[in-house]
Motif scaffolding. Sequence first.
Motif, PDB file in Angstrom:
ATOM      1  N   ALA A   1      33.354  -8.023  16.326  1.00 42.13           N
ATOM      2  CA  ALA A   1      31.996  -7.546  15.241  1.00 42.13           C
ATOM      3  C   ALA A   1      32.014  -9.749  15.146  1.00 42.13           C
ATOM      4  CB  ALA A   1      31.719  -7.148  14.199  1.00 42.13           C
ATOM      5  N   ASP A   2      30.258  -9.769  15.544  1.00 41.98           N
ATOM      6  CA  ASP A   2      29.883 -11.019  15.200  1.00 41.98           C
ATOM      7  C   ASP A   2      29.294 -10.451  13.708  1.00 41.98           C
ATOM      8  OD1 ASP A   2      28.096 -10.605  16.562  1.00 41.98           O
ATOM      9  OD2 ASP A   2      27.911 -11.787  17.338  1.00 41.98           O
ATOM     10  N   VAL A   3      28.325  -9.295  13.272  1.00 45.82           N
ATOM     11  CA  VAL A   3      27.733  -9.596  12.469  1.00 45.82           C
ATOM     12  C   VAL A   3      27.583  -7.789  11.877  1.00 45.82           C
ATOM     13  CG1 VAL A   3      25.576  -9.452  10.957  1.00 45.82           C
ATOM     14  CG2 VAL A   3      25.339 -10.842  12.506  1.00 45.82           C
ATOM     15  N   LEU A   4      28.554  -7.836  10.773  1.00 49.50           N
ATOM     16  CA  LEU A   4      28.414  -6.654  10.092  1.00 49.50           C
ATOM     17  C   LEU A   4      28.038  -5.936   8.962  1.00 49.50           C
ATOM     18  CD1 LEU A   4      32.035  -4.231  10.320  1.00 49.50           C
ATOM     19  CD2 LEU A   4      30.725  -4.145   8.482  1.00 49.50           C
ATOM     20  N   ILE A   5      27.072  -4.911   8.971  1.00 47.93           N
ATOM     21  CA  ILE A   5      26.572  -4.699   8.017  1.00 47.93           C
ATOM     22  C   ILE A   5      26.931  -3.477   7.264  1.00 47.93           C
ATOM     23  CG2 ILE A   5      24.471  -3.903   6.632  1.00 47.93           C
ATOM     24  CD1 ILE A   5      23.344  -5.319   9.679  1.00 47.93           C
ATOM     25  N   VAL A   6      27.231  -3.541   5.904  1.00 46.72           N
ATOM     26  CA  VAL A   6      28.230  -2.828   4.791  1.00 46.72           C
ATOM     27  C   VAL A   6      26.674  -2.142   4.870  1.00 46.72           C
ATOM     28  CG1 VAL A   6      29.185  -1.100   3.353  1.00 46.72           C
ATOM     29  CG2 VAL A   6      29.975  -3.528   5.021  1.00 46.72           C
ATOM     30  N   ILE A   7      26.677  -0.344   4.889  1.00 45.06           N
ATOM     31  CA  ILE A   7      25.328   0.280   3.983  1.00 45.06           C
ATOM     32  C   ILE A   7      25.607   1.582   3.506  1.00 45.06           C
ATOM     33  CG2 ILE A   7      23.029   1.031   4.094  1.00 45.06           C
ATOM     34  CD1 ILE A   7      22.852  -0.098   7.318  1.00 45.06           C
ATOM     35  N   GLY A   8      25.587   1.275   1.603  1.00 47.47           N
ATOM     36  CA  GLY A   8      25.914   2.112   1.076  1.00 47.47           C
ATOM     37  C   GLY A   8      27.132   3.031   0.561  1.00 47.47           C
ATOM     38  N   SER A   9      27.910   2.212   1.135  1.00 46.63           N
ATOM     39  CA  SER A   9      29.430   2.251   0.848  1.00 46.63           C
ATOM     40  C   SER A   9      30.087   1.931  -0.290  1.00 46.63           C
ATOM     41  CB  SER A   9      30.646   2.125   2.171  1.00 46.63           C
ATOM     42  OG  SER A   9      31.870   2.124   1.354  1.00 46.63           O
ATOM     43  N   SER A  10      30.910   2.481  -1.590  1.00 43.34           N
ATOM     44  CA  SER A  10      31.621   1.690  -1.833  1.00 43.34           C
ATOM     45  C   SER A  10      33.131   0.899  -1.558  1.00 43.34           C
ATOM     46  CB  SER A  10      31.890   2.185  -3.291  1.00 43.34           C
ATOM     47  OG  SER A  10      33.219   3.551  -2.949  1.00 43.34           O
TER      48      SER A  10
ATOM     49  N   GLN B   1      25.147   0.497  -5.710  1.00 41.76           N
ATOM     50  CA  GLN B   1      25.771  -1.025  -7.029  1.00 41.76           C
ATOM     51  C   GLN B   1      26.517  -1.980  -6.372  1.00 41.76           C
ATOM     52  OE1 GLN B   1      26.095   2.975  -6.578  1.00 41.76           O
ATOM     53  NE2 GLN B   1      24.126   2.664  -7.855  1.00 41.76           N
ATOM     54  N   GLU B   2      27.255  -3.273  -7.449  1.00 44.28           N
ATOM     55  CA  GLU B   2      28.446  -3.847  -6.832  1.00 44.28           C
ATOM     56  C   GLU B   2      29.542  -3.496  -5.805  1.00 44.28           C
ATOM     57  OE1 GLU B   2      29.796  -6.831  -9.499  1.00 44.28           O
ATOM     58  OE2 GLU B   2      27.644  -7.059 -10.193  1.00 44.28           O
ATOM     59  N   THR B   3      30.434  -4.019  -5.185  1.00 48.66           N
ATOM     60  CA  THR B   3      31.409  -3.270  -4.217  1.00 48.66           C
ATOM     61  C   THR B   3      32.636  -4.077  -4.785  1.00 48.66           C
ATOM     62  OG1 THR B   3      31.272  -4.360  -2.287  1.00 48.66           O
ATOM     63  CG2 THR B   3      29.683  -2.843  -2.195  1.00 48.66           C
ATOM     64  N   MET B   4      34.002  -3.879  -4.325  1.00 49.47           N
ATOM     65  CA  MET B   4      34.845  -4.629  -4.460  1.00 49.47           C
ATOM     66  C   MET B   4      35.030  -5.923  -4.444  1.00 49.47           C
ATOM     67  SD  MET B   4      38.036  -2.370  -3.292  1.00 49.47           S
ATOM     68  CE  MET B   4      38.073  -1.401  -5.140  1.00 49.47           C
ATOM     69  N   TYR B   5      34.104  -6.017  -2.495  1.00 48.88           N
ATOM     70  CA  TYR B   5      33.797  -7.084  -1.820  1.00 48.88           C
ATOM     71  C   TYR B   5      33.024  -7.624  -1.892  1.00 48.88           C
ATOM     72  CZ  TYR B   5      38.394  -4.007  -0.185  1.00 48.88           C
ATOM     73  OH  TYR B   5      39.645  -3.379  -0.554  1.00 48.88           O
TER      74      TYR B   5
ATOM     75  N   CYS C   1      25.038 -10.047  -0.236  1.00 47.10           N
ATOM     76  CA  CYS C   1      24.906  -8.880  -0.853  1.00 47.10           C
ATOM     77  C   CYS C   1      23.052  -8.557  -0.791  1.00 47.10           C
ATOM     78  CB  CYS C   1      25.504  -9.014  -2.215  1.00 47.10           C
ATOM     79  SG  CYS C   1      27.118  -9.176  -1.672  1.00 47.10           S
ATOM     80  N   PHE C   2      22.641  -6.621  -1.272  1.00 49.18           N
ATOM     81  CA  PHE C   2      21.608  -7.105  -1.424  1.00 49.18           C
ATOM     82  C   PHE C   2      22.027  -5.390  -2.268  1.00 49.18           C
ATOM     83  CE2 PHE C   2      20.008  -8.654   2.331  1.00 49.18           C
ATOM     84  CZ  PHE C   2      19.139  -9.613   2.865  1.00 49.18           C
ATOM     85  N   HIS C   3      21.370  -5.278  -3.690  1.00 53.79           N
ATOM     86  CA  HIS C   3      21.461  -4.148  -4.373  1.00 53.79           C
ATOM     87  C   HIS C   3      20.283  -3.587  -4.318  1.00 53.79           C
ATOM     88  CE1 HIS C   3      25.464  -6.737  -5.761  1.00 53.79           C
ATOM     89  NE2 HIS C   3      25.632  -5.657  -5.134  1.00 53.79           N
ATOM     90  N   GLU C   4      19.748  -4.143  -3.715  1.00 52.92           N
ATOM     91  CA  GLU C   4      18.246  -3.101  -2.899  1.00 52.92           C
ATOM     92  C   GLU C   4      18.691  -1.871  -2.412  1.00 52.92           C
ATOM     93  OE1 GLU C   4      17.455  -7.430  -4.680  1.00 52.92           O
ATOM     94  OE2 GLU C   4      18.604  -6.556  -2.778  1.00 52.92           O
ATOM     95  N   SER C   5      17.155  -0.727  -2.262  1.00 48.08           N
ATOM     96  CA  SER C   5      17.429   0.091  -1.850  1.00 48.08           C
ATOM     97  C   SER C   5      17.838  -0.251  -0.095  1.00 48.08           C
ATOM     98  CB  SER C   5      15.867   0.968  -2.453  1.00 48.08           C
ATOM     99  OG  SER C   5      15.739   1.475  -0.746  1.00 48.08           O
TER     100      SER C   5
END
Length: 253
Positions: free
Chosen positions: A189-198, A224-228, A235-239
């Motif tokens: 990956a050169d861009v990885l998007i995490v969606i909806g995971s703590s 919510q914030e994540t440990m990473y 970071c987006f903490h929106e919907s």
Amino acid sequence: MSPTKQDLSYEERIQLAVKWIQNSQHLVVFTGAGISTESGIPDYRGPDGVWTRRDKGLPPLKMKMTMDQVQPNSGHEAIVELQNRGLLKFLISQNVDGLHLRSGISSEIIAELHGNRHLMRCLTCDRQHPKDYLWDSTKWGNGYRTSPIRDNQPGCPACGGRLISSVVNFGDPMPQKEMDLAQHHSMAADVLIVIGSSLAVMPAASFPLIAKENGSKLIIINHQETMYDSEADLCFHESAGATLQAILSAINE
């Protein structure tokens, strides 16, 4: 914390995410339970999540519909659109709800690390088969790895081996094929998007970090914030659904 995460407005973060996505050669998306909350499925570690309520001594929230009535939401649809435009190269999911495949994601570009409630897996040849056509839960139970074998339960149509639910329960081994695919695409990956995971459940949560360690941009979209969060480039903490749709709209422009 870098200015990118601390000081940019929502719109500026959207535009930066769009730039990285459009310029990416190997975009990978990693999803957790939070992408399905907008479909009506409770998450695990949100304010009213399954584990959060359990730890408070509270019962889980009752869903307003059955799991069979749940439909993919705008977040799932946005990921499909990224696939259809040739931008998304691989999807890693912790979810067992099957909504990604139902929304139109190709089975060739997804690793469902914790299984799929709609699929049975053969312990001999590792092929997966639709549960509805093979398995009657009223006769043979859940069919988990630890479940007893019952009389006349069906075998694998391909090799005759024992069929079990593809869902990975606590204590079960992780599926090797899916883990290997997730590892490969995270490293590429050169861009990885995490969606909806703590990003709290290992070993699945290690893959975004593997991507970051191999030079990928890391975007986290989670209420919510994540440990990473401190490791992320954005970071987006929106919907999740609204943010993904905003990114698509900006790509269209």
